[in-house]
Design a protein around this motif. Structure first.
Motif, PDB file in Angstrom:
ATOM      1  N   ALA A 226      18.660   1.759 -12.543  1.00  0.00           N
ATOM      2  CA  ALA A 226      17.468   2.020 -11.720  1.00  0.00           C
ATOM      3  C   ALA A 226      16.969   3.428 -11.988  1.00  0.00           C
ATOM      4  O   ALA A 226      17.762   4.361 -12.075  1.00  0.00           O
ATOM      5  CB  ALA A 226      17.803   1.858 -10.242  1.00  0.00           C
ATOM      6  N   LEU A 227      15.674   3.562 -12.138  1.00  0.00           N
ATOM      7  CA  LEU A 227      15.066   4.862 -12.383  1.00  0.00           C
ATOM      8  C   LEU A 227      14.088   5.171 -11.257  1.00  0.00           C
ATOM      9  O   LEU A 227      13.161   4.401 -10.990  1.00  0.00           O
ATOM     10  CB  LEU A 227      14.322   4.855 -13.726  1.00  0.00           C
ATOM     11  CG  LEU A 227      13.527   6.115 -14.064  1.00  0.00           C
ATOM     12  CD1 LEU A 227      14.442   7.321 -14.187  1.00  0.00           C
ATOM     13  CD2 LEU A 227      12.738   5.915 -15.358  1.00  0.00           C
ATOM     14  N   PHE A 228      14.293   6.291 -10.583  1.00  0.00           N
ATOM     15  CA  PHE A 228      13.415   6.720  -9.492  1.00  0.00           C
ATOM     16  C   PHE A 228      12.544   7.869  -9.977  1.00  0.00           C
ATOM     17  O   PHE A 228      13.039   8.791 -10.615  1.00  0.00           O
ATOM     18  CB  PHE A 228      14.237   7.194  -8.280  1.00  0.00           C
ATOM     19  CG  PHE A 228      15.040   6.122  -7.618  1.00  0.00           C
ATOM     20  CD1 PHE A 228      14.549   5.424  -6.527  1.00  0.00           C
ATOM     21  CD2 PHE A 228      16.309   5.816  -8.092  1.00  0.00           C
ATOM     22  CE1 PHE A 228      15.305   4.437  -5.926  1.00  0.00           C
ATOM     23  CE2 PHE A 228      17.072   4.830  -7.499  1.00  0.00           C
ATOM     24  CZ  PHE A 228      16.567   4.126  -6.401  1.00  0.00           C
ATOM     25  N   GLN A 229      11.275   7.816  -9.643  1.00  0.00           N
ATOM     26  CA  GLN A 229      10.371   8.920  -9.981  1.00  0.00           C
ATOM     27  C   GLN A 229       9.737   9.444  -8.709  1.00  0.00           C
ATOM     28  O   GLN A 229       9.164   8.682  -7.914  1.00  0.00           O
ATOM     29  CB  GLN A 229       9.284   8.470 -10.950  1.00  0.00           C
ATOM     30  CG  GLN A 229       8.346   9.612 -11.322  1.00  0.00           C
ATOM     31  CD  GLN A 229       7.366   9.232 -12.418  1.00  0.00           C
ATOM     32  OE1 GLN A 229       7.392   8.111 -12.917  1.00  0.00           O
ATOM     33  NE2 GLN A 229       6.502  10.156 -12.777  1.00  0.00           N
ATOM     34  N   PHE A 230       9.832  10.759  -8.515  1.00  0.00           N
ATOM     35  CA  PHE A 230       9.250  11.413  -7.335  1.00  0.00           C
ATOM     36  C   PHE A 230       8.065  12.256  -7.787  1.00  0.00           C
ATOM     37  O   PHE A 230       8.179  13.022  -8.748  1.00  0.00           O
ATOM     38  CB  PHE A 230      10.282  12.317  -6.646  1.00  0.00           C
ATOM     39  CG  PHE A 230      11.502  11.583  -6.172  1.00  0.00           C
ATOM     40  CD1 PHE A 230      11.547  11.048  -4.887  1.00  0.00           C
ATOM     41  CD2 PHE A 230      12.594  11.425  -7.006  1.00  0.00           C
ATOM     42  CE1 PHE A 230      12.674  10.367  -4.467  1.00  0.00           C
ATOM     43  CE2 PHE A 230      13.724  10.753  -6.587  1.00  0.00           C
ATOM     44  CZ  PHE A 230      13.762  10.218  -5.314  1.00  0.00           C
ATOM     45  N   LEU A 253      13.185  24.055  -3.410  1.00  0.00           N
ATOM     46  CA  LEU A 253      13.740  23.469  -2.193  1.00  0.00           C
ATOM     47  C   LEU A 253      13.914  21.955  -2.356  1.00  0.00           C
ATOM     48  O   LEU A 253      14.932  21.381  -1.957  1.00  0.00           O
ATOM     49  CB  LEU A 253      12.828  23.773  -1.001  1.00  0.00           C
ATOM     50  CG  LEU A 253      13.263  23.191   0.350  1.00  0.00           C
ATOM     51  CD1 LEU A 253      14.647  23.703   0.732  1.00  0.00           C
ATOM     52  CD2 LEU A 253      12.254  23.533   1.436  1.00  0.00           C
ATOM     53  N   PHE A 254      12.931  21.322  -2.967  1.00  0.00           N
ATOM     54  CA  PHE A 254      13.021  19.876  -3.205  1.00  0.00           C
ATOM     55  C   PHE A 254      14.205  19.554  -4.119  1.00  0.00           C
ATOM     56  O   PHE A 254      14.912  18.555  -3.923  1.00  0.00           O
ATOM     57  CB  PHE A 254      11.716  19.374  -3.820  1.00  0.00           C
ATOM     58  CG  PHE A 254      11.663  17.884  -3.960  1.00  0.00           C
ATOM     59  CD1 PHE A 254      11.388  17.072  -2.872  1.00  0.00           C
ATOM     60  CD2 PHE A 254      11.910  17.291  -5.189  1.00  0.00           C
ATOM     61  CE1 PHE A 254      11.358  15.696  -2.997  1.00  0.00           C
ATOM     62  CE2 PHE A 254      11.878  15.914  -5.325  1.00  0.00           C
ATOM     63  CZ  PHE A 254      11.597  15.111  -4.226  1.00  0.00           C
ATOM     64  N   THR A 255      14.443  20.413  -5.112  1.00  0.00           N
ATOM     65  CA  THR A 255      15.573  20.216  -6.027  1.00  0.00           C
ATOM     66  C   THR A 255      16.897  20.288  -5.282  1.00  0.00           C
ATOM     67  O   THR A 255      17.800  19.469  -5.505  1.00  0.00           O
ATOM     68  CB  THR A 255      15.543  21.284  -7.135  1.00  0.00           C
ATOM     69  OG1 THR A 255      14.334  21.165  -7.871  1.00  0.00           O
ATOM     70  CG2 THR A 255      16.726  21.136  -8.074  1.00  0.00           C
ATOM     71  N   VAL A 256      17.036  21.280  -4.376  1.00  0.00           N
ATOM     72  CA  VAL A 256      18.267  21.412  -3.595  1.00  0.00           C
ATOM     73  C   VAL A 256      18.502  20.158  -2.765  1.00  0.00           C
ATOM     74  O   VAL A 256      19.613  19.614  -2.726  1.00  0.00           O
ATOM     75  CB  VAL A 256      18.194  22.661  -2.688  1.00  0.00           C
ATOM     76  CG1 VAL A 256      19.377  22.687  -1.712  1.00  0.00           C
ATOM     77  CG2 VAL A 256      18.187  23.929  -3.529  1.00  0.00           C
ATOM     78  N   ARG A 257      17.449  19.659  -2.121  1.00  0.00           N
ATOM     79  CA  ARG A 257      17.616  18.496  -1.238  1.00  0.00           C
ATOM     80  C   ARG A 257      17.919  17.223  -2.028  1.00  0.00           C
ATOM     81  O   ARG A 257      18.717  16.388  -1.592  1.00  0.00           O
ATOM     82  CB  ARG A 257      16.347  18.305  -0.393  1.00  0.00           C
ATOM     83  CG  ARG A 257      16.163  19.421   0.629  1.00  0.00           C
ATOM     84  CD  ARG A 257      14.972  19.177   1.526  1.00  0.00           C
ATOM     85  NE  ARG A 257      14.877  20.212   2.549  1.00  0.00           N
ATOM     86  CZ  ARG A 257      13.906  20.273   3.465  1.00  0.00           C
ATOM     87  NH1 ARG A 257      12.949  19.353   3.459  1.00  0.00           N
ATOM     88  NH2 ARG A 257      13.897  21.230   4.356  1.00  0.00           N
ATOM     89  N   THR A 282      10.393  16.302 -15.165  1.00  0.00           N
ATOM     90  CA  THR A 282       9.705  15.814 -16.368  1.00  0.00           C
ATOM     91  C   THR A 282       8.256  16.262 -16.432  1.00  0.00           C
ATOM     92  O   THR A 282       7.592  16.095 -17.462  1.00  0.00           O
ATOM     93  CB  THR A 282       9.759  14.284 -16.424  1.00  0.00           C
ATOM     94  OG1 THR A 282       9.176  13.753 -15.222  1.00  0.00           O
ATOM     95  CG2 THR A 282      11.212  13.803 -16.500  1.00  0.00           C
ATOM     96  N   GLY A 283       7.747  16.807 -15.335  1.00  0.00           N
ATOM     97  CA  GLY A 283       6.367  17.279 -15.314  1.00  0.00           C
ATOM     98  C   GLY A 283       6.228  18.370 -14.281  1.00  0.00           C
ATOM     99  O   GLY A 283       7.211  18.779 -13.654  1.00  0.00           O
TER     100      GLY A 283
END
Length: 286
Positions: A226-230, A253-257, A282-283
């Motif tokens: 499964a691949l999730f993209q945020f 902050l998003f990376t830490v969470r 990736t972007g």
């Protein structure tokens, strides 16, 4: 040049004077002349021994100077790995003085960065009389790690008597070059090539490599992936209104969470040899 004096006197003061000015030996005219050839042979043999000794001492001095001034770390241990000699470069690299390490086992240099298997393979190789070459992560006296390119060679005794013709390892010679700066530069280049400097996450390049690896494993083992993209909505508007610094803080902050979230699923999230989750940026806001 050995000098033999033939004299008709036995006055001690004259003989002493002869020795002072360089005579090697003397024989009196009244002695048995048959002794002359033996006395000459004795002098010549002793002279050869002295010449060999002087040559050996000269070689030892050259070797000692070479080791003392070597740009590489030099370490000599006994057959059990107890340190008997270190040169100044060793002290400079490790922070230990000669008094600190003489008599100590080389284990004082080991770090937890190298597995026990590597040390076992190293010891097995040199104990078998072979040369070991490799890279080790050692620990300085301060506790700081350093990387060294290492060559360890066994040294044999010179006992070749009729009763004992077998060679025996008596010492080990270790030459080490500190390559910490080179390793750090290589790690920095790799980091810049494969990781996003803002978030510390793998970049698009490393993400593609990991995704291919995961897909190949999934195909081989017949399981799904499964691949999730945020995607952060309105990220451009945030940068335009509040500034790029705020946008950067939001991404960090998003990376830490997201890392905290995936730590709950270690059994299903792919982890590489460095213990890094396959989460990538990736972007700009992806």
């Amino acid at each position: 040049i050995p000098i033999l004096m033939i004299t008709g006197t036995d006055i001690n003061t004259i003989i002493d004077r002869a020795y002072q000015v360089g005579v090697t030996d003397f024989i009196q005219k009244s002695d048995n002349w048959n002794l002359l050839k033996y006395r000459v042979r004795y002098m010549l043999r002793n002279n050869h021994i002295l010449e060999a000794l002087r040559h050996s001492e000269s070689q030892l001095r050259i070797l000692s100077i070479a080791m003392e001034q070597s740009p590489n770390s030099v370490l000599i241990t006994d057959a059990s790995g107890n340190i008997e000699y270190v040169n100044p470069k060793f002290c400079e690299i490790t922070g230990y003085s000669q008094k600190d390490v003489i008599g100590q086992n080389t284990r004082i240099l080991r770090s937890d960065k190298i597995s026990a298997t590597v040390y076992q393979e190293l010891w097995h190789t040199i104990s078998a009389g072979q040369i070991w070459r490799g890279v080790l992560c050692n620990r300085r006296k301060s506790g700081e790690y350093y990387w060294a390119d290492v060559i360890i060679s066994p040294i044999y005794n010179d006992n070749k008597s009729a009763q004992n013709l077998t060679k025996k390892i008596t010492y080990f010679l270790s030459l080490q070059e500190d390559i910490t700066k080179i390793r750090n530069q290589e790690a920095r280049i790799r980091y810049l090539s494969y990781f996003d400097p803002l978030t510390g996450l793998p970049n698009r390049r490393l993400f593609r490599e990991r995704l291919n690896e995961i897909l190949n494993k999934a195909k081989h083992n017949n399981y799904q992936v499964a691949l999730f993209q945020f995607d952060l909505d309105h990220f451009k508007r945030l940068n335009d209104t509040l500034g790029h610094q705020v946008g950067d803080q939001l991404l960090q902050l998003f990376t830490v969470r997201i890392n905290e979230f995936t730590n709950w699923f270690d059994n299903i999230i792919f982890i590489d040899e460095e213990g890094v989750h396959t989460i990538a940026r990736t972007g700009e806001d992806e």
